[in-house]
Design a protein around this motif. Structure first.
Motif, PDB file in Angstrom:
ATOM      1  N   ASN A 166       4.344  34.780   7.845  1.00 39.81           N
ATOM      2  CA  ASN A 166       5.763  34.806   7.531  1.00 39.81           C
ATOM      3  C   ASN A 166       5.894  34.647   6.018  1.00 39.81           C
ATOM      4  OD1 ASN A 166       8.466  33.596   6.947  1.00 39.81           O
ATOM      5  ND2 ASN A 166       8.704  33.784   9.167  1.00 39.81           N
ATOM      6  N   TRP A 208       8.259  33.586   4.209  1.00 38.86           N
ATOM      7  CA  TRP A 208       8.822  32.306   3.761  1.00 38.86           C
ATOM      8  C   TRP A 208       7.751  31.219   3.739  1.00 38.86           C
ATOM      9  CZ3 TRP A 208      12.721  32.208   0.858  1.00 38.86           C
ATOM     10  CH2 TRP A 208      13.813  33.055   1.047  1.00 38.86           C
ATOM     11  N   ALA A 222      10.926  38.744   6.603  1.00 37.58           N
ATOM     12  CA  ALA A 222       9.956  37.646   6.606  1.00 37.58           C
ATOM     13  C   ALA A 222       8.724  37.952   7.436  1.00 37.58           C
ATOM     14  CB  ALA A 222      10.603  36.365   7.087  1.00 37.58           C
ATOM     15  N   THR A 223       8.857  38.721   8.527  1.00 34.74           N
ATOM     16  CA  THR A 223       7.723  39.034   9.389  1.00 34.74           C
ATOM     17  C   THR A 223       7.648  40.532   9.626  1.00 34.74           C
ATOM     18  OG1 THR A 223       9.079  38.694  11.374  1.00 34.74           O
ATOM     19  CG2 THR A 223       7.810  36.811  10.541  1.00 34.74           C
ATOM     20  N   ASP A 233       2.581  40.816  10.910  1.00 32.46           N
ATOM     21  CA  ASP A 233       2.020  40.003  11.991  1.00 32.46           C
ATOM     22  C   ASP A 233       1.362  40.855  13.070  1.00 32.46           C
ATOM     23  OD1 ASP A 233       4.373  41.103  12.885  1.00 32.46           O
ATOM     24  OD2 ASP A 233       5.156  39.267  13.788  1.00 32.46           O
ATOM     25  N   SER A 271       2.407  33.123  13.832  1.00 25.21           N
ATOM     26  CA  SER A 271       3.498  32.360  13.234  1.00 25.21           C
ATOM     27  C   SER A 271       3.348  32.147  11.731  1.00 25.21           C
ATOM     28  CB  SER A 271       3.623  31.001  13.934  1.00 25.21           C
ATOM     29  OG  SER A 271       3.873  31.162  15.309  1.00 25.21           O
TER      30      SER A 271
END
Length: 277
Positions: A117, A119, A276-277, A39, A114
């Motif tokens: 990610n 997921w 995840a990030t 990110d 956001s």
């Protein structure tokens, strides 16, 4: 970023941009495996920029079609009697490219933040696989490029916006939408390629200008250029292969790969290999 990482990411981009398996999902997962913060603005800008290499491959591959549509469009603007199938097709490409540009710009912070990610990637890979399966189930394939209309432009343009979600796949979205609209698979695929040109060129140019410093700091401009060049070369081969493939095969074959990739990423997340990030 060192050169071998740039080469790997360029190859990943070139292979996956036009196959309905999501280039963003692959680039996000591979970047995470290489230890990058997915990110980070520099990394997300790098991802957008190397897509330009794939778009130059489309322009090189379809330059005759692009020139033909451009000429038909300019003639049709000045003479109603010249408004044939190519004129309508040109408008479909133009109008269909607008939604993703507008929405992508308006939601750029959310998309680069956001949504980055893993997921989200897993859910999108699985969710859109179901859409691809349904699209092939109901596909009539009774219309070709000569029968494109503004309805196609609006539907494909809006659906293409879903590709802003990593894991959906821009080509998977637009090809599926084309099949739902009754287009034959080759026409839907070629239209997907052409509709990618304005949006991805615009995204790449915007990221180059707005994230110039972050790219220089976190990735480096030379590795970015190397990855873009590799993406161009690999994309040419991927485009040629996909056009031959969809002429005789359903896109559902890619579903199994998408599901396997989703399972792999989920496993790596659950075991702590990836975050995840």
């Amino acid at each position: 970023m060192n050169y071998w990482e740039a080469i790997v990411l360029g190859i990943v981009q070139g292979i996956t941009e036009f196959l309905p398996i999501s280039s963003t999902a692959h680039l996000t997962a591979v970047s995470a495996l290489l230890g990058y913060e997915i990110d980070n603005y520099g990394v997300t800008a790098f991802t957008a920029l190397i897509q330009v290499g794939s778009i130059f491959a489309v322009i090189g591959f379809f330059w005759r079609d692009i020139w033909r549509l451009f000429c038909a469009w300019t003639r049709g603007l000045g003479d109603a009697e010249q408004r044939g199938a190519d004129y309508r097709a040109a408008w479909v490409v133009i109008v269909g490219s607008l939604p993703i540009g507008l929405i992508g710009f308006a939601l750029r912070g959310f998309i680069s933040g956001s949504l980055r990610n893993l997921w989200v990637v897993v859910a999108a890979l699985i969710g859109w696989s179901l859409v691809m399966w349904l699209a092939e189930r109901v596909a009539r394939q009774e219309r070709d490029a000569d029968e494109l209309n503004m309805g196609d432009a609006l539907v494909l343009g809006i659906v293409q916006c879903l590709a802003l979600i990593p894991g959906v796949s821009r080509s998977g979205a637009t090809i599926s939408a084309g099949l739902f609209r009754g287009l034959d698979r080759v026409t839907a695929t070629r239209l997907s390629f052409l509709m990618a040109i304005p949006s991805l060129l615009g995204a790449g140019a915007f990221q180059a200008i707005s994230e110039y410093g972050n790219i220089a700091t976190y990735v480096g401009w030379v590795p970015t250029i190397v990855a873009t060049a590799i993406a161009f070369l690999v994309s040419v081969a991927a485009i040629a292969w996909l056009l031959r493939f969809v002429a005789k095969h359903r896109i559902t074959v890619f579903i199994w790969y998408r599901l396997a990739l989703a399972a792999l990423i989920a496993t790596l997340l659950l075991t702590g290999v990836l975050t995840a990030t």
